[in-house]
Scaffold this motif. Structure first.
Motif: not given
Length: 510
Positions: A136-147, A380-382, A447-453, A481-484
Motif C-alpha cells: 500500500t502506498s503510504l505516501g498516497t494514503v497520507l496525501a489523500l487523507i490530509s487533502s 517521480s512515480i511517473g 485508500a488501501m488500493i493505491a500501490r504507487g511507488e 494492475a499497479i497503475v490502475l
C-alpha cells in the motif's frame, strides 16, 4: 589543485524545462483535484510526460535527483503523520490495524496465484506479482487523507488512525518482500542461505526499534524535554529550537532504521510518534486540559452536525487543519517561567501562543512540502511507468483482469470496519450499524488500493534481477494492475468523501 566543478550559466533550455515542470506540477495537481478529487494523479501524469516514458525533457540525472528529493517529501509527510497521531487511539486500534494490514497483504498474494492457471505464470512469478500488489502506498494514503477538504482532520479520527497504522505495517512487510524478491533473483544461489537472515533481521529490528524507543522516550527524552520547556531557553530559541529537535529526530530515525535493516518510513513514523508523546506530555502538565476544535458529525450518537465542507479544495487548503492534537498552547498555561519571574501584565498586544512542534512544522516545512517536495515525489512515480510498452493488446486485457482481482483484494479490508466493536457506542440494530459504517468501510477500502511507488519498486526488482522473477509481459501485466490501482484508489476516495462528506466517520469512527 583545480576545482572539480566549474560554475557556468545554465542553458536556457534547462531553465525553461525546469521552471515549467515545477510550476505545472501544481497546476496539474489542482486540475486533477478539481476533476477527480485526486490531485496526485495529475502530478504522476506530468512525470510521465516530462520523464523517460514520453518526452524525456528531464535529463536522466535530473530524474534521479528528483526521486531523492521527492523521497525526502515522502519521509516528511510520514513524519508529520506520526506527529499528528493520537497515541492512546493508536494503541487501542492496533489489533484492528493489524487485521486490516494482514488482509491487505495476504488476499492480494492469494489472488495472484490465480495467474498461474489463467495466464500461465510460474508459481514463483505469481508470488512476485502478488508481492508487488500486496503493498500500500503510504505516501498516497497520507496525501489523500490530509487533502480531503473536510472540516475535520481525518488523520486524527479513529478511521484515519487505523488506516495509517495498517499502511505503515504494509510498508514494513513490503520492505521485507522486496528483499526476498531480490535474494531469490540472485544467480549464485547464495540468496537461499541468507534469506532467513535478512527476514529475521528486518523483523527483529522492526520490533526491537519499537521496544527500545519506549523506555528511551519515557525515561530520557521526556525529562530532558520538560526541563527544556521550563527553562528560559525555550523562549529564546522559540521555533528554531523546536525545528532543530525535529531535524535531529527525523535524520536520526531515518538513518537508524535504514542502517539497522528496516524501512526508513517506519523509522520516521516512530520518530513522529515520539514527538507526539512529548507534545501530549507537555499538554497534560499545563494548568487545564488543552484540546483543539473537535469537529463531529451529526448522527444519533449526539454529535452536532458539521456545517462546512469544501468539496474541491485548492492546493493551499491542505494547510488548514482542525487539530485535536495540541498544536497551539497558550503561553500562560505552560510552566515555562522561572519561579522568581513576575508574570507580565496581560494586554491584548501581549496575548500570544508559545510555539509547538506542530505549529513549527506547519510554519517552516508545510509550504515547502506542499508545493515542492510532494509534487516532486508523485511526479517521480511517473518516471518509472513504462507507458508506451503497456499498450499491447494482450497485455491490456490481461492487466485489466488482474486489476479487478487486486482491487477486490484491498477493498475487502473495509469489512473490518463493518464488524469491529466500538466501546461506548450506543447499541443500535445490526442493519443500522452497517448503514452508518458503510461510508467508513468504503473510504478505508479505496485508500488501501493505491500501490504507487512501492509496487513499482518490487515489480522492477523482480524484472531486473539476473534470475528474472517476472518476464517482460508479466512485468507489464503487473504494471497495469499497479497503475490502475494507483488511479482508481484515489478517485474512489475522492468520490466517497464528496458523496458522504463528514458522514464517512459516522458509526463511532470519528
Amino acid at each position: 589543485m583545480p576545482s572539480q566543478f566549474t560554475y557556468h550559466d545554465p542553458a536556457i533550455k534547462n531553465l525553461l524545462v525546469l521552471s515549467s515542470y515545477l510550476y505545472l506540477l501544481n497546476v496539474f495537481e489542482w486540475i486533477a483535484q478539481y476533476v477527480l478529487s485526486a490531485g496526485l494523479l495529475g502530478q504522476i501524469l506530468l512525470g510521465i510526460i516530462y520523464g523517460s516514458p514520453l518526452a524525456e525533457w528531464l535529463d536522466v540525472h535530473w530524474q534521479e535527483t528528483f526521486v531523492v528529493v521527492g523521497y525526502v517529501g515522502l519521509l516528511l509527510i510520514v513524519f508529520e503523520g506520526g506527529m499528528t497521531t493520537s497515541l492512546p487511539t493508536l494503541t487501542a486500534l492496533l489489533p484492528l490495524s493489524t487485521g486490516i494490514a494482514l488482509t491487505g497483504l495476504l488476499v492480494p498474494i492469494g489472488f495472484s496465484f490465480l495467474l498461474t492457471p489463467m495466464f500461465g505464470f510460474p508459481l514463483l512469478h505469481s508470488f512476485a506479482a502478488g508481492a508487488a500488489l500486496s503493498s500500500t502506498s503510504l505516501g498516497t494514503v497520507l496525501a489523500l487523507i490530509s487533502s480531503s477538504g473536510l472540516s475535520l482532520d481525518l488523520q486524527q479520527t479513529k478511521l484515519g488512525t487505523a488506516l495509517l497504522g495498517a499502511a505503515v505495517m504494509d510498508d514494513v512487510v513490503a520492505f521485507v518482500l522486496s528483499e526476498i524478491i531480490h535474494l531469490l533473483g540472485e544467480s549464485d544461489n547464495s540468496g537461499s542461505s541468507t534469506l532467513g537472515v535478512h527476514i529475521g533481521r528486518t523483523i527483529g529490528v522492526t520490533f526491537g526499534l519499537g521496544i527500545v524507543v519506549m523506555p528511551v522516550t519515557r525515561w530520557i527524552l521526556r525529562p530532558l524535554y520538560l526541563k527544556y520547556t521550563r527553562s528560559i531557553y525555550r523562549h529564546k530559541a522559540g521555533q528554531s529550537g523546536l525545528l532543530l529537535m525535529m531535524a535531529v529526530m527525523f535524520i536520526g530515525m531515518t538513518a537508524g532504521a535504514r542502517y539497522a535493516g528496516t524501512s526508513p518510513l517506519y523509522g520516521v513514523y516512530v520518530g513522529g510518534l515520539i514527538i507526539s508523546y512529548l507534545m501530549q506530555t507537555e499538554a497534560e502538565l499545563s494548568l487545564e486540559p488543552i484540546h483543539g476544535d473537535v469537529v463531529s458529525i451529526g448522527d444519533e450518537e449526539g454529535i452536532p452536525a458539521s456545517r462546512e465542507f469544501e468539496g474541491n479544495p485548492m492546493p493551499g487548503d491542505r494547510l488548514r487543519r482542525v487539530n485535536t492534537h495540541p498544536s497551539e498552547v497558550p503561553m500562560d498555561r505552560l510552566p515555562t517561567r522561572l519561579p522568581e519571574e513576575t508574570p507580565p501584565a496581560r494586554t491584548p498586544e501581549r496575548q500570544h501562543t508559545t510555539p509547538t512542534f506542530l505549529s513549527t512544522f506547519e510554519h517552516y516545512i508545510s509550504p515547502l512540502l506542499l508545493y515542492l517536495l510532494l509534487p516532486l515525489f508523485f511526479g517521480s512515480i511517473g518516471y518509472s511507468i513504462p507507458f508506451i510498452p503497456l499498450w499491447r493488446g494482450r497485455v491490456i486485457w490481461k492487466g485489466i483482469v488482474y486489476t479487478l482481482f487486486m482491487l477486490l483484494g484491498k477493498a475487502l479490508t473495509g469489512i473490518w470496519i463493518l464488524f469491529w466493536p466500538i466501546e461506548g457506542k450506543r447499541k443500535v440494530s445490526w442493519g443500522q450499524t452497517m448503514k452508518l459504517r458503510m461510508p467508513a468501510a468504503l473510504l478505508l477500502g479505496f485508500a488501501m488500493i493505491a500501490r504507487g511507488e512501492i509496487g513499482l519498486l518490487i515489480s522492477q526488482i523482480a524484472y531486473t534481477t539476473s534470475e528474472q522473477q517476472l518476464t517482460e509481459e508479466e512485468f507489464l501485466i503487473t504494471t497495469w494492475a499497479i497503475v490502475l490501482c494507483t488511479i482508481l484508489g484515489p478517485v474512489g476516495v475522492g468520490y466517497v468523501i464528496k458523496r458522504f462528506k463528514v458522514d464517512v466517520v459516522r458509526g463511532g469512527w470519528h
